[in-house]
Scaffold this motif. Structure first.
Motif, short mmCIF file in Angstrom:
data_model
loop_
_atom_site.label_atom_id
_atom_site.label_comp_id
_atom_site.label_asym_id
_atom_site.label_seq_id
_atom_site.Cartn_x
_atom_site.Cartn_y
_atom_site.Cartn_z
N ARG A 673 -5.12 -10.56 -5.97
CA ARG A 673 -5.92 -9.66 -5.19
C ARG A 673 -4.87 -8.49 -4.53
O ARG A 673 -5.28 -7.21 -4.40
N TYR A 674 -4.13 -9.19 -3.68
CA TYR A 674 -3.12 -8.00 -2.83
C TYR A 674 -2.48 -6.99 -3.82
O TYR A 674 -2.51 -6.04 -3.25
N ASP A 677 -4.69 -4.40 -5.17
CA ASP A 677 -5.03 -3.55 -4.01
C ASP A 677 -3.73 -2.46 -3.82
O ASP A 677 -4.26 -1.26 -3.71
N VAL A 681 -4.12 1.45 -4.65
CA VAL A 681 -4.07 2.50 -3.44
C VAL A 681 -2.46 3.28 -3.81
O VAL A 681 -2.42 4.66 -3.53
N CYS A 699 -3.55 0.94 -13.82
CA CYS A 699 -3.53 -0.42 -12.88
C CYS A 699 -3.18 -1.55 -13.75
O CYS A 699 -2.02 -2.40 -13.31
N ARG A 717 -11.93 -5.00 -7.02
CA ARG A 717 -11.20 -4.56 -5.76
C ARG A 717 -11.17 -3.06 -5.48
O ARG A 717 -10.96 -2.73 -4.26
N ASP A 720 -14.26 -2.95 -3.09
CA ASP A 720 -13.75 -3.54 -1.68
C ASP A 720 -12.97 -2.37 -0.92
O ASP A 720 -12.95 -2.25 0.09
N LEU A 721 -11.94 -1.56 -1.82
CA LEU A 721 -11.24 -0.57 -1.11
C LEU A 721 -12.08 0.70 -0.69
O LEU A 721 -11.77 1.20 0.30
N ARG A 724 -13.68 -0.32 2.43
CA ARG A 724 -12.65 -0.20 3.47
C ARG A 724 -12.00 1.18 3.80
O ARG A 724 -11.28 1.34 4.56
N TYR A 726 -10.59 3.30 1.86
CA TYR A 726 -9.29 3.70 1.23
C TYR A 726 -9.62 4.91 0.35
O TYR A 726 -8.79 5.71 -0.33
#
Length: 741
Positions: A673-674, A677, A681, A699, A717, A720-721, A724, A726
């Motif tokens: 997951r990290y 992300d 980004v 990706c 993801r 989610d970004l 948040r 991003y």
């Protein structure tokens, strides 16, 4: 005749003299008894033309002589050459044509020398065709145009006779075909249009007939032998009598009719096609197929497709055998079958890599087919174990002391090299890395590694295959342990210099760097007093060396050697720190309950259950348990078993294994997951605006060297970004994302 420079030579008189020289030349060409031209003859003829061309107008006869030069050839061809060709057929006609062409070239050569003054001055000034060109053009227009159709048919007929095994005069054919080339005077049009096109069509028809017959009665290898021999013979024809420019076109026709048209029918023959050749390891036949098809555009694609299918079928069969064996075997036997599976897959890879290198000459198409085939079955799970885990376990078995693989150093190096090659086919390389790191840690920490050189060697191979980031933590672990051994030496030196500080117990402490090693469970174990003193002594030593560093004690990894004084004899027990802490409680109490042991040791419930199982319910019953059952419950009581005995004076009491697989998989999911992300980004920061499809594609491309991310996971993801802040969606196009700086 004598030449008088002051006297005018009229056209008729001069030409009569030239005619005598031409008649003499014709007789020589026809083989009649006639003496050769002397130097004087040549000079007289040349001078006659010279005088007739250099007289002042109206007596300059250059134009008339230029025309009479052509007429001399036309008359000779009409009267002598054409009749001699018209009454001959087939090979006799070809021989006559070769003779007539050779004679004609001689005639052109001599007449051009007699009329040379025309070439130098009259023709040059008027930009007219040269004498040589005029002479050859006469033959082309009068002879070649009439007979070339018959000549072509006769030549093709002879070529077909040779293909059927008859002997023919190759030199004759060479001379005839040279006429088609030479008649073009520098251009290949006449050879190509008047001979080659029909010859190629006849070749295609000939081999089409042959192929339709051979494909029904011959096996694939026999057919390929015939095809290879036919191609060799056609190239041989080019070297002997066809023009070199015909070779690629001729070969292409033969390849099309013999190999392309029937490719699928041949290569997929049930009893003798590529599948059967691979099955029966017919290396020579496979090499021949490669030789025949590799120059044909896309010719090897069906072969590589069959190759890929064969490899994947064999690989899947091995995996299915392992799955069946695992389902029918106990856990301890199952791991043996898994080890055998990896060994068999390595052998399979070795086997087919030989085919790729030797039969298929390292052609990239077959490397790709091999890779895709191995990716199919190398990513299957066996009894719940992923290929990544099986491969890590296989390496562990090779590298640890007492592994089942008894190999020489060279064999170990070779096997490790092959394991790393297999890793290239596995999608979850990050999962392999984590399983490998766990097993490496156990080998290093518990002194189970058979050879440090092999440990470093495989890390070098992994680094080359997967990059420095892949192995950085593992390399750190190996270095860490070397430093820890060095540190232990300093500690022992410290104790020898400070006898008062010596705890009276041999103590070995392995100091590790937190970032390199897997995370281990840390607990507030109530150490026995003897051990507390050891810990304090080491802390005092370490802080004198490194004040800024904090020590965290991982008791779950520790082990102790303690003496058990039983009625029959004293036995040295090799136990974990947890086991030692529990056993030492019985120095002060004869009988303890589960809850009392838990309170006094401060061990967690699960850890204590494992410890008590190992001491009271397993092979070595150091403690007696009430009630005497095979499970541990909070109501149980335990006593020291003074009656215990064993034939050995030193025994190791293992703890029941802990299931780590689930935790490793959970940790990897979190890391992924990290990683997703970070990749999203990173891409958006450089691109600013990107469509959903482009972002997902880039990706996947970035992350695929470690694992193959799931599209749904990437989409999740991204959402989610966005939440948040991003990224943000474009207001007009929801499939477009913008980077929020």
């Amino acid at each position: 005749m004598t030449i008088n420079d002051n006297k005018i030579t009229d056209l008729d008189h001069g030409w009569d003299y030239m005619q005598k020289g031409i008649i003499k030349l014709k007789k020589i060409l026809e083989g009649l008894p006639e003496p050769q031209f002397s130097s004087e003859d040549y000079m007289m003829l040349y001078t006659t033309i010279y005088n007739m061309c250099t007289q002042k107008p109206p007596h300059d006869y250059s134009q008339q002589l230029y025309e009479k030069y052509r007429e001399a050839f036309e008359e000779y061809i009409t009267v002598t050459v054409l009749p001699s060709l018209r009454d001959k057929h087939d090979e006799f006609m070809l021989r006559e044509l070769v003779k007539r062409w050779a004679n004609h070239k001689v005639m052109v050569k001599w007449l051009s020398r007699f009329f040379y003054y025309l070439d130098r001055y009259f023709i040059a000034r008027r930009s007219l065709p040269a004498l040589n060109e005029v002479g050859l053009a006469c033959f082309r227009e009068l002879v070649y145009q009439e007979v070339h159709g018959r000549v072509k048919d006769a030549v093709i007929s002879l070529i077909d006779q040779e293909r059927e095994g008859e002997q023919i005069d190759r030199a004759l054919l060479k001379n005839v075909l040279d006429i088609f080339v030479e008649i073009g005077m520098g251009k290949m049009d006449y050879y190509a249009d008047d001979f080659e096109a029909d010859m190629l069509n006849d070749t295609a028809a000939y081999y089409s007939r042959k192929a339709s017959n051979w494909v029904l009665k011959d096996s694939c290898p026999d057919y390929m032998l015939k095809a290879e021999e036919c191609l060799k013979r056609e190239r041989d024809r080019v070297s002997h009598y066809l023009h070199i420019s015909s070779e690629p076109k001729l070969v292409e026709k033969v390849q099309t009719e013999l190999l392309v048209v029937y490719a699928n029918q041949l290569l997929e023959k049930e009893q003798s096609g590529c599948h059967a050749l691979l099955r029966d390891e017919k290396v020579d036949d496979l090499s021949r197929i490669y030789r025949l098809y590799h120059k044909i555009p896309r010719g090897l694609e069906p072969v590589s497709s069959i190759f890929k299918q064969r490899v994947s079928d064999e690989g899947l069969a091995l995996v299915n055998q392992a799955i069946d064996a695992a389902n029918n075997q106990a856990e301890n036997v199952r791991s043996v079958h898994e080890q055998v599976l990896v060994r068999k897959i390595i052998e399979l890879h070795d086997k087919y890599m030989v085919y790729v290198c030797n039969c298929f000459m390292n052609q990239s198409l077959f490397h790709k087919a091999l890779k895709e085939a191995f990716e199919i079955f190398c990513n299957k799970t066996v009894a719940g174990c992923s290929s990544a885990e099986l491969l890590a376990a296989f390496c562990d078995n090779i590298l640890k002391k007492g592994g089942s693989e008894k190999l020489s150093d060279e064999a170990i190096e070779d096997t490790l090299e092959k394991v790393v090659k297999l890793l290239a086919y596995i999608g979850d390389k990050d999962l392999f890395a984590e399983f490998y790191r766990k097993k490496l840690a156990r080998r290093l920490l518990f002194d189970r590694s058979a050879n440090d050189e092999h440990e470093r060697s495989i890390l070098t191979k992994l680094k080359q295959q997967c990059g420095g980031q892949f192995t950085s933590k593992m390399e750190g672990m190996v270095t860490d342990l070397a430093l820890a051994r060095e540190n232990q030496g300093h500690f022992e030196e410290y104790l020898s210099n400070n006898p008062i500080a010596n705890p009276g117990i041999d103590l070995t402490v392995t100091v590790l760097t937190t970032g390199y090693w897997p995370s281990y469970k840390s607990s507030d174990l109530n150490l026995p007093a003897e051990m507390v003193r050891c810990v304090e002594v080491f802390k005092e030593y370490y802080h004198s060396k490194a004040q800024q560093r904090k020590l965290s004690w991982i008791y779950s990894l520790g082990n102790c050697n303690i003496s058990g004084r039983f009625d029959s004899k004293t036995i040295e027990l090799i136990v974990s720190t947890y086991q030692a802490s529990v056993l030492l409680l019985f120095n002060n109490s004869d009988r303890l309950s589960f809850s009392e042991i838990m309170d006094q040791s401060n061990l967690g419930h699960d850890d204590l259950v494992r410890v008590l199982l190992s001491l009271s319910c397993a092979k070595y019953k150091i403690l007696n348990k009430e009630p005497n059952t095979k499970t541990i419950s909070p109501t149980d009581y335990f006593e020291f078993n003074s009656k215990f005995t064993d034939r050995m004076r030193r025994i190791k009491i293992p703890l029941p294994p802990v299931e780590e697989r689930k935790k490793i998989v959970e940790d990897i999911d979190k890391d992924r997951r990290y990683a997703i992300d970070a990749s999203i980004v990173r891409i958006m920061k450089s691109r600013k605006i990107l469509s959903h499809q482009q972002l997902v594609t880039e990706c996947v491309e970035q992350l695929s060297r470690l694992f193959k991310p799931d599209f749904k996971a990437i989409k999740k993801r991204i959402e989610d970004l966005i939440s948040r802040d991003y990224l943000e969606r474009d207001k007009e196009n929801p499939n477009l994302y913008r980077y929020v700086a």
